[in-house]
Design a protein around this motif. Structure first.
Motif, PDB file in Angstrom:
ATOM      1  N   PHE A   1     -17.709  14.291 -15.524  1.00 46.48           N
ATOM      2  CA  PHE A   1     -18.323  14.999 -14.404  1.00 46.48           C
ATOM      3  C   PHE A   1     -17.539  16.278 -14.131  1.00 46.48           C
ATOM      4  CE2 PHE A   1     -19.349  10.506 -13.594  1.00 46.48           C
ATOM      5  CZ  PHE A   1     -20.735  10.581 -13.449  1.00 46.48           C
ATOM      6  N   ILE A   2     -18.180  17.194 -13.431  1.00 47.88           N
ATOM      7  CA  ILE A   2     -17.515  18.417 -12.981  1.00 47.88           C
ATOM      8  C   ILE A   2     -17.474  18.404 -11.459  1.00 47.88           C
ATOM      9  CG2 ILE A   2     -17.628  20.940 -12.882  1.00 47.88           C
ATOM     10  CD1 ILE A   2     -19.014  20.906 -15.568  1.00 47.88           C
ATOM     11  N   LEU A   3     -16.267  18.425 -10.903  1.00 45.80           N
ATOM     12  CA  LEU A   3     -16.099  18.474  -9.452  1.00 45.80           C
ATOM     13  C   LEU A   3     -16.255  19.921  -8.993  1.00 45.80           C
ATOM     14  CD1 LEU A   3     -13.033  16.080  -9.153  1.00 45.80           C
ATOM     15  CD2 LEU A   3     -15.367  15.572  -8.428  1.00 45.80           C
ATOM     16  N   GLU A   4     -17.247  20.165  -8.182  1.00 42.76           N
ATOM     17  CA  GLU A   4     -17.555  21.529  -7.773  1.00 42.76           C
ATOM     18  C   GLU A   4     -16.483  22.123  -6.869  1.00 42.76           C
ATOM     19  OE1 GLU A   4     -21.744  23.504  -6.684  1.00 42.76           O
ATOM     20  OE2 GLU A   4     -20.951  22.220  -5.095  1.00 42.76           O
ATOM     21  N   GLY A   5     -15.820  21.272  -6.076  1.00 43.32           N
ATOM     22  CA  GLY A   5     -14.808  21.775  -5.157  1.00 43.32           C
ATOM     23  C   GLY A   5     -15.420  22.563  -4.017  1.00 43.32           C
TER      24      GLY A   5
ATOM     25  N   SER B   1      -3.050  10.611  -2.063  1.00 44.82           N
ATOM     26  CA  SER B   1      -2.640  10.747  -3.462  1.00 44.82           C
ATOM     27  C   SER B   1      -3.802  10.497  -4.424  1.00 44.82           C
ATOM     28  CB  SER B   1      -1.492   9.774  -3.775  1.00 44.82           C
ATOM     29  OG  SER B   1      -0.344  10.102  -3.025  1.00 44.82           O
ATOM     30  N   ALA B   2      -4.811   9.787  -3.962  1.00 46.94           N
ATOM     31  CA  ALA B   2      -5.992   9.553  -4.797  1.00 46.94           C
ATOM     32  C   ALA B   2      -6.879  10.785  -4.892  1.00 46.94           C
ATOM     33  CB  ALA B   2      -6.796   8.372  -4.245  1.00 46.94           C
ATOM     34  N   VAL B   3      -6.774  11.684  -3.911  1.00 52.26           N
ATOM     35  CA  VAL B   3      -7.717  12.809  -3.816  1.00 52.26           C
ATOM     36  C   VAL B   3      -7.052  14.171  -3.990  1.00 52.26           C
ATOM     37  CG1 VAL B   3      -9.333  13.993  -2.271  1.00 52.26           C
ATOM     38  CG2 VAL B   3      -9.288  11.492  -2.349  1.00 52.26           C
ATOM     39  N   ILE B   4      -5.974  14.409  -3.251  1.00 46.75           N
ATOM     40  CA  ILE B   4      -5.417  15.758  -3.156  1.00 46.75           C
ATOM     41  C   ILE B   4      -4.850  16.312  -4.473  1.00 46.75           C
ATOM     42  CG2 ILE B   4      -3.800  17.251  -1.919  1.00 46.75           C
ATOM     43  CD1 ILE B   4      -6.179  16.218  -0.290  1.00 46.75           C
ATOM     44  N   PRO B   5      -4.133  15.527  -5.299  1.00 43.61           N
ATOM     45  CA  PRO B   5      -3.618  16.113  -6.548  1.00 43.61           C
ATOM     46  C   PRO B   5      -4.698  16.735  -7.429  1.00 43.61           C
ATOM     47  CG  PRO B   5      -2.519  14.036  -6.110  1.00 43.61           C
ATOM     48  CD  PRO B   5      -3.601  14.165  -5.090  1.00 43.61           C
TER      49      PRO B   5
ATOM     50  N   PHE C   1     -14.720   7.021 -11.418  1.00 44.51           N
ATOM     51  CA  PHE C   1     -14.987   5.781 -10.689  1.00 44.51           C
ATOM     52  C   PHE C   1     -13.705   5.075 -10.250  1.00 44.51           C
ATOM     53  CE2 PHE C   1     -19.221   6.437 -12.338  1.00 44.51           C
ATOM     54  CZ  PHE C   1     -20.011   5.948 -11.297  1.00 44.51           C
ATOM     55  N   ILE C   2     -12.622   5.275 -10.986  1.00 34.74           N
ATOM     56  CA  ILE C   2     -11.324   4.754 -10.530  1.00 34.74           C
ATOM     57  C   ILE C   2     -10.912   5.465  -9.243  1.00 34.74           C
ATOM     58  CG2 ILE C   2      -8.858   4.682 -11.037  1.00 34.74           C
ATOM     59  CD1 ILE C   2      -9.588   4.153 -13.957  1.00 34.74           C
ATOM     60  N   GLN C   3     -11.078   6.788  -9.220  1.00 35.36           N
ATOM     61  CA  GLN C   3     -10.749   7.549  -8.010  1.00 35.36           C
ATOM     62  C   GLN C   3     -11.598   7.104  -6.827  1.00 35.36           C
ATOM     63  OE1 GLN C   3     -12.044  11.707  -7.485  1.00 35.36           O
ATOM     64  NE2 GLN C   3      -9.899  12.246  -7.098  1.00 35.36           N
ATOM     65  N   ALA C   4     -12.897   6.909  -7.061  1.00 36.92           N
ATOM     66  CA  ALA C   4     -13.788   6.460  -5.995  1.00 36.92           C
ATOM     67  C   ALA C   4     -13.358   5.097  -5.466  1.00 36.92           C
ATOM     68  CB  ALA C   4     -15.229   6.400  -6.503  1.00 36.92           C
ATOM     69  N   PHE C   5     -13.003   4.178  -6.384  1.00 35.44           N
ATOM     70  CA  PHE C   5     -12.593   2.837  -5.961  1.00 35.44           C
ATOM     71  C   PHE C   5     -11.304   2.883  -5.144  1.00 35.44           C
ATOM     72  CE2 PHE C   5      -9.753  -0.759  -6.740  1.00 35.44           C
ATOM     73  CZ  PHE C   5     -10.475  -1.758  -6.100  1.00 35.44           C
TER      74      PHE C   5
ATOM     75  N   PHE D   1     -15.271  17.624  -3.744  1.00 34.51           N
ATOM     76  CA  PHE D   1     -13.972  17.889  -4.346  1.00 34.51           C
ATOM     77  C   PHE D   1     -13.308  16.620  -4.862  1.00 34.51           C
ATOM     78  CE2 PHE D   1     -13.283  17.411   0.217  1.00 34.51           C
ATOM     79  CZ  PHE D   1     -12.197  16.551   0.296  1.00 34.51           C
ATOM     80  N   PHE D   2     -13.986  15.470  -4.725  1.00 30.09           N
ATOM     81  CA  PHE D   2     -13.529  14.243  -5.359  1.00 30.09           C
ATOM     82  C   PHE D   2     -14.730  13.343  -5.572  1.00 30.09           C
ATOM     83  CE2 PHE D   2     -13.552  13.097  -0.915  1.00 30.09           C
ATOM     84  CZ  PHE D   2     -13.858  11.754  -0.874  1.00 30.09           C
ATOM     85  N   CYS D   3     -14.534  12.280  -6.339  1.00 28.48           N
ATOM     86  CA  CYS D   3     -15.628  11.363  -6.649  1.00 28.48           C
ATOM     87  C   CYS D   3     -15.848  10.404  -5.491  1.00 28.48           C
ATOM     88  CB  CYS D   3     -15.311  10.580  -7.919  1.00 28.48           C
ATOM     89  SG  CYS D   3     -15.264  11.595  -9.395  1.00 28.48           S
ATOM     90  N   ASP D   4     -17.005  10.495  -4.865  1.00 28.76           N
ATOM     91  CA  ASP D   4     -17.374   9.607  -3.776  1.00 28.76           C
ATOM     92  C   ASP D   4     -18.744   9.016  -4.102  1.00 28.76           C
ATOM     93  OD1 ASP D   4     -17.185   8.236  -1.431  1.00 28.76           O
ATOM     94  OD2 ASP D   4     -17.328   9.979  -0.115  1.00 28.76           O
ATOM     95  N   VAL D   5     -19.053   7.874  -3.505  1.00 23.44           N
ATOM     96  CA  VAL D   5     -20.278   7.171  -3.891  1.00 23.44           C
ATOM     97  C   VAL D   5     -21.543   7.960  -3.557  1.00 23.44           C
ATOM     98  CG1 VAL D   5     -19.327   4.840  -3.854  1.00 23.44           C
ATOM     99  CG2 VAL D   5     -20.180   5.841  -1.732  1.00 23.44           C
ATOM    100  N   GLY D   6     -21.541   8.679  -2.437  1.00 20.58           N
ATOM    101  CA  GLY D   6     -22.732   9.436  -2.055  1.00 20.58           C
ATOM    102  C   GLY D   6     -23.143  10.462  -3.092  1.00 20.58           C
ATOM    103  N   PRO D   7     -22.245  11.383  -3.462  1.00 23.52           N
ATOM    104  CA  PRO D   7     -22.590  12.364  -4.507  1.00 23.52           C
ATOM    105  C   PRO D   7     -22.904  11.716  -5.849  1.00 23.52           C
ATOM    106  CG  PRO D   7     -20.687  13.106  -3.248  1.00 23.52           C
ATOM    107  CD  PRO D   7     -20.956  11.703  -2.808  1.00 23.52           C
TER     108      PRO D   7
END
Length: 320
Positions: A20-24, A83-87, A106-110, A185-191
């Motif tokens: 995936f590409i995170l748009e930010g 730490s799961a999102v900001i780096p 999906f690891i980040q989302a979890f 800017f990170f993997c979330d279930v909604g997007p």
């Protein structure tokens, strides 16, 4: 989504997207280096503040109480959430590297959702702890004994794990055949649900139901606990005691309002496809602002913690 209609049936039922590409934040991406510095400082301050709370609580025997035990666990969760999102966000700002693999996404989302859900359940537990301490002071040590505290924290993690695991697995089993740009800017279930080219209504309703259960249950418990605390404070005979208690409660309620407000806005709506852009700003509050404020509001303003910090620093100087 229209891309899938022209694909063969065997490809339509599977996932062809490998990354995936995170748009930010595309509107302000030209300010990448400035945003990198701002978010880096916020991240380091958040990690440092929460780490200090965990360290001091473990090191100082005077802070081995239920309240500080819960606060140290909460600070640990906050370190995990940021730490799961900001780096990854820092990498986007500095290097413009927006690609994230399917598995990593999906690891980040979890991790984000699991630690976040456990944190909200823990907030309800912390509210109950304050209720017992203020409204039932004579029974506090009996009710909030070490075994009870450990079981309450374990229950938060035990409840959050299967709920979030089930939801993330459900979303990961959807078909993703393009597009693969996540407007976040990170993997979330909604997007992620929004990007699926299969029927995602059941996954969408599951995400909505779990958000409703976790957030509103925690919120209701917290409101009931603090309502009883306020009633008890109003009945205090000393005006100075009332002012001190209200000052502490108001600080806590500011942080709680930010956390609950942003998460309810993001997750507690049945149509995740709507308002993804506004979700991004609300998520920034939840992942950057509140973890930065929590150490200041909950603990670092506390005189016991100040004394413990001073004594620890003195011992470090003497040991040198």
């Amino acid at each position: 989504m229209m891309l899938c209609k022209d694909m063969p049936m065997e490809m339509r039922n599977g996932t062809t997207v490998q990354e995936f590409i995170l748009e930010g934040f595309p509107a302000i991406q030209h300010l990448g280096k400035i945003l990198f510095l701002v978010h880096l400082l916020a991240y380091l301050a958040s990690i440092a503040g929460n780490a200090v709370i965990v360290t001091i609580t473990c090191a100082d025997s005077r802070l081995h109480t239920p309240m500080y035990f819960f606060l140290s666990i909460f600070s640990f969760l906050e370190c995990g959430v940021v730490s799961a999102v900001i780096p990854k966000l820092l990498v986007i700002f500095l290097l413009d590297r927006k690609i994230i693999s399917f598995l990593a996404c999906f690891i980040q989302a979890f991790v984000f959702l699991f630690l976040g859900a456990a944190g909200f359940l823990l907030i309800a537990v912390m509210s109950l702890d304050r209720y017992v301490a203020i409204c039932k002071p004579l029974h506090y040590t009996t009710i909030m004994n070490p075994k009870t505290c450990f079981l309450l924290v374990t229950a938060c993690f035990t409840l959050a794990f299967p709920l979030i695991s089930g939801m993330v697995i459900k979303v990961s089993q959807l078909s993703f055949c393009g597009p693969h740009v996540i407007p976040h800017f990170f993997c979330d279930v909604g997007p992620l649900i929004h990007l699926s080219c299969s029927d995602s209504r059941s996954a969408e309703m599951l995400a909505f139901a779990l958000a409703l259960v976790i957030l509103l249950t925690s919120l209701i418990i917290t409101i009931i606990a603090y309502s009883n605390i306020v009633v008890t404070i109003v009945r205090l005979p000393s005006a100075r005691e009332r002012q001190k208690a209200f000052s502490t409660c108001s600080s806590h309620l500011i942080v709680l309002s930010l956390m609950y407000g942003s998460c309810v806005f993001i997750y507690v709506k049945p149509k995740q496809r709507n308002r993804l852009d506004s979700n991004r700003e609300a998520a920034l509050v939840n992942t950057v602002v509140t973890p930065l404020l929590n150490p200041v509001i909950y603990t670092l303003r506390n005189k016991q913690v100040h004394q413990a910090l001073r004594e620890t620093m003195c011992r470090m100087k003497i040991s040198r």
